[in-house]
Design an enzyme around this catalytic site. Structure first.
Site, PDB file in Angstrom:
ATOM      1  N   ARG A 173       0.879  -1.176   0.000  1.00 52.44           N
ATOM      2  CA  ARG A 173       0.000   0.000   0.000  1.00 52.44           C
ATOM      3  C   ARG A 173       0.916   1.225   0.000  1.00 52.44           C
ATOM      4  NH1 ARG A 173       2.485   1.795   3.627  1.00 52.44           N
ATOM      5  NH2 ARG A 173       1.011   3.511   3.627  1.00 52.44           N
ATOM      6  N   GLY A 174       0.297   2.407  -0.166  1.00 53.19           N
ATOM      7  CA  GLY A 174       1.102   3.621  -0.323  1.00 53.19           C
ATOM      8  C   GLY A 174       1.217   3.915  -1.809  1.00 53.19           C
ATOM      9  N   ALA A 175       0.935   5.174  -2.187  1.00 52.62           N
ATOM     10  CA  ALA A 175       0.751   5.500  -3.605  1.00 52.62           C
ATOM     11  C   ALA A 175       1.923   5.104  -4.513  1.00 52.62           C
ATOM     12  CB  ALA A 175       0.420   6.987  -3.733  1.00 52.62           C
ATOM     13  N   ARG A 227      -7.145  -0.433  -6.924  1.00 56.30           N
ATOM     14  CA  ARG A 227      -7.470   0.624  -5.946  1.00 56.30           C
ATOM     15  C   ARG A 227      -7.695   1.923  -6.724  1.00 56.30           C
ATOM     16  NH1 ARG A 227      -4.198   1.104  -0.457  1.00 56.30           N
ATOM     17  NH2 ARG A 227      -6.140   2.102   0.204  1.00 56.30           N
ATOM     18  N   GLN A 262      -1.459   2.101  10.006  1.00 52.63           N
ATOM     19  CA  GLN A 262      -0.192   2.247   9.265  1.00 52.63           C
ATOM     20  C   GLN A 262       0.839   3.020  10.100  1.00 52.63           C
ATOM     21  OE1 GLN A 262      -3.221   2.829   7.925  1.00 52.63           O
ATOM     22  NE2 GLN A 262      -3.297   2.389   5.752  1.00 52.63           N
ATOM     23  N   ASP A 280      -1.708  10.733  -2.017  1.00 50.99           N
ATOM     24  CA  ASP A 280      -2.123   9.724  -3.001  1.00 50.99           C
ATOM     25  C   ASP A 280      -2.476  10.337  -4.345  1.00 50.99           C
ATOM     26  OD1 ASP A 280      -2.806   8.676  -0.156  1.00 50.99           O
ATOM     27  OD2 ASP A 280      -2.456   6.956  -1.457  1.00 50.99           O
ATOM     28  N   ASN A 282      -5.062  12.457   0.732  1.00 45.82           N
ATOM     29  CA  ASN A 282      -4.153  11.588   1.506  1.00 45.82           C
ATOM     30  C   ASN A 282      -5.000  10.792   2.491  1.00 45.82           C
ATOM     31  OD1 ASN A 282      -1.460  10.662   2.076  1.00 45.82           O
ATOM     32  ND2 ASN A 282      -1.563  11.766   4.004  1.00 45.82           N
ATOM     33  N   LYS A 283      -4.356   9.955   3.259  1.00 47.94           N
ATOM     34  CA  LYS A 283      -5.041   9.075   4.212  1.00 47.94           C
ATOM     35  C   LYS A 283      -6.065   9.825   5.054  1.00 47.94           C
ATOM     36  CE  LYS A 283      -4.800   5.571   4.599  1.00 47.94           C
ATOM     37  NZ  LYS A 283      -5.814   4.718   3.925  1.00 47.94           N
TER      38      LYS A 283
HETATM   39  O1  MRU Z   1      -4.413   3.169   2.235  1.00 49.76           O
HETATM   40  P1  MRU Z   1      -2.931   3.362   2.083  1.00 49.76           P
HETATM   41  O2  MRU Z   1      -2.143   2.789   3.214  1.00 49.76           O
HETATM   42  O3  MRU Z   1      -2.436   2.908   0.716  1.00 49.76           O
HETATM   43  O4  MRU Z   1      -2.735   4.927   2.126  1.00 49.76           O
HETATM   44  C1  MRU Z   1      -1.446   5.453   2.022  1.00 49.76           C
HETATM   45  C2  MRU Z   1      -1.400   6.900   2.243  1.00 49.76           C
HETATM   46  O5  MRU Z   1      -2.406   7.578   2.366  1.00 49.76           O
HETATM   47  C3  MRU Z   1      -0.045   7.540   2.220  1.00 49.76           C
HETATM   48  O6  MRU Z   1       0.012   8.599   3.117  1.00 49.76           O
HETATM   49  C4  MRU Z   1       0.192   8.060   0.806  1.00 49.76           C
HETATM   50  O7  MRU Z   1       0.060   7.017  -0.128  1.00 49.76           O
HETATM   51  C5  MRU Z   1       1.498   8.655   0.647  1.00 49.76           C
HETATM   52  S1  MRU Z   1       2.692   7.366   0.568  1.00 49.76           S
HETATM   53  C6  MRU Z   1       4.169   7.887   0.091  1.00 49.76           C
END
Ligand code: MRU
Length: 354
Positions: free
Chosen positions: A56-58, A99, A204, A245, A255-256
């Site tokens: 996970r993470g963009a 996603r 996370q 993201d 973002n999250k």
């Molecule tokens: O749902 P996730 O864990 O994929 O969400 C990730 C985030 O929101 C991160 O903050 C974002 O992707 C930046 S990662 C470099």
């Protein structure tokens, strides 16, 4: 098979590994209690791993999808050189649907697709596509290191920072975006404190950000998401430092979930907000954050804590997993191409044409 599987040796920078013609992902669902890799042999397995949050993470999702395209093309070509291109479409669509919010996924698929379009009809695509996926991976690491230095320059010595979710090596090709800035600022002795929101419901922050920072010997204090405003009121925060993201053309930042909350609290306390993201996260096709698709996940994630069900039976659940922070609340967007202060559409366009 597990790559480099000495749990003591594995670091967050080893989260995406191409080895012996297979893709291995460090399983982020079980960290830090277990250090284990998931082996992937097809694009379908790769798409499922993204949906299920093995990775996970963009930027990490983008890098993974690029390797997934290699697996799709290899399988199609091995099944018969004729029309292999049209036969990968179903699996590419699965990757695309894995996603919705992180634009890096679509950016990486588009870049791989452009190369596919340039290949000869009867050419085995595997090596060329693998070289491109590895380039996407390495470029992301280089971008993170550049952003780490640029972002750290904005932070005054003796500052305290808070971050949300995980925007570290695990969430990227390596080094991290927001955590890259924190790593670089810590190395230059500038940080007097690092706080991390636990980040419900996937935790996370508690599981991944704390693990990464401690691996790097950076002391971190965890807090419940709702505690951040009180921390700010006590004068314990100078900068909110987060990843993203997807960033819209006007500088609005997805973002999250909980990032907007943190930005509102930061602005109330006259604190600074820094967003750290490579240009592969910027989507100039969307005028504002209102157009960014926000993923809503299964309510079961809110009804439980880890594997344990905690919610009262019968309550309705709303589980959006990202939110949008308006550009006007962001002091700086740090990219590998430079820093955009007080972002707006004009400045974002200027950045992207450079
Ligand atoms: O749902 P996730 O864990 O994929 O969400 C990730 C985030 O929101 C991160 O903050 C974002 O992707 C930046 S990662 C470099």
């Amino acid at each position: 098979m597990q790559p480099r599987f000495d749990p003591e040796q594995v670091t967050a920078d080893d989260a995406i590994v191409w080895q012996e013609s297979k893709l291995f992902l460090l399983d982020q669902r079980v960290l830090p209690q277990q250090v284990a890799f998931v082996e992937l042999n097809s694009a379908t397995e790769t798409a499922n791993a993204i949906t299920e949050m093995v990775v996970r993470g963009a930027p990490a999702i983008g890098v993974t999808a690029a390797y997934g395209m290699v697996l799709a093309a290899r399988a199609a070509y091995q099944a018969g050189a004729v029309q292999w291109r049209s036969r990968i479409r179903a699996e590419v669509d699965l990757l695309r649907r894995s996603r919705p919010t992180a634009v890096n996924l679509f950016w990486a698929i588009k870049r791989m697709d452009q190369l596919i379009g340039a290949l000869a009809d009867d050419e085995d695509p595997t090596e060329r596509l693998l070289t491109e996926a590895k380039a996407i991976h390495q470029e992301d690491i280089a971008a993170n290191r550049a952003m780490g230095d640029l972002g750290a320059e904005l932070i005054a010595a003796g500052s305290k920072v808070i971050t949300h979710c995980n925007a570290g090596a695990l969430a990227t090709g390596g080094y991290g975006t927001a955590l890259g800035v924190i790593r670089s600022a810590f190395k230059s002795g500038k940080l007097a404190g690092v706080y991390a929101d636990e980040t419900r419901p996937w935790l996370q922050g508690a599981r991944l950000t704390a693990w990464e920072l401690l691996q790097d010997r950076i002391p971190v204090t965890l807090l419940a998401d709702g505690a951040a405003a009180s921390l700010m009121r006590q004068g314990e925060v100078d900068w909110v430092v987060v990843g993203s993201d997807r960033i819209a053309a006007n500088g609005d930042v997805a973002n999250k979930i909980g990032t907007y909350h943190l930005a509102v609290a930061a602005k109330h306390h006259q604190l600074k907000v820094m967003v750290v993201a490579p240009t592969s996260t910027i989507d100039m096709s969307l005028p504002s954050g209102a157009e960014i698709p926000i993923e809503v996940r299964d309510g079961a994630e809110i009804e439980s804590c880890g594997d344990k069900r905690v919610a009262a039976d019968g309550a309705e659940v709303w589980n959006p997993v990202f939110d949008v922070t308006p550009a006007g609340m962001v002091d700086a967007i740090v990219t590998e191409k430079g820093v955009v202060h007080a972002p707006n559409e004009e400045k974002m366009r200027k950045l992207m044409i450079n």
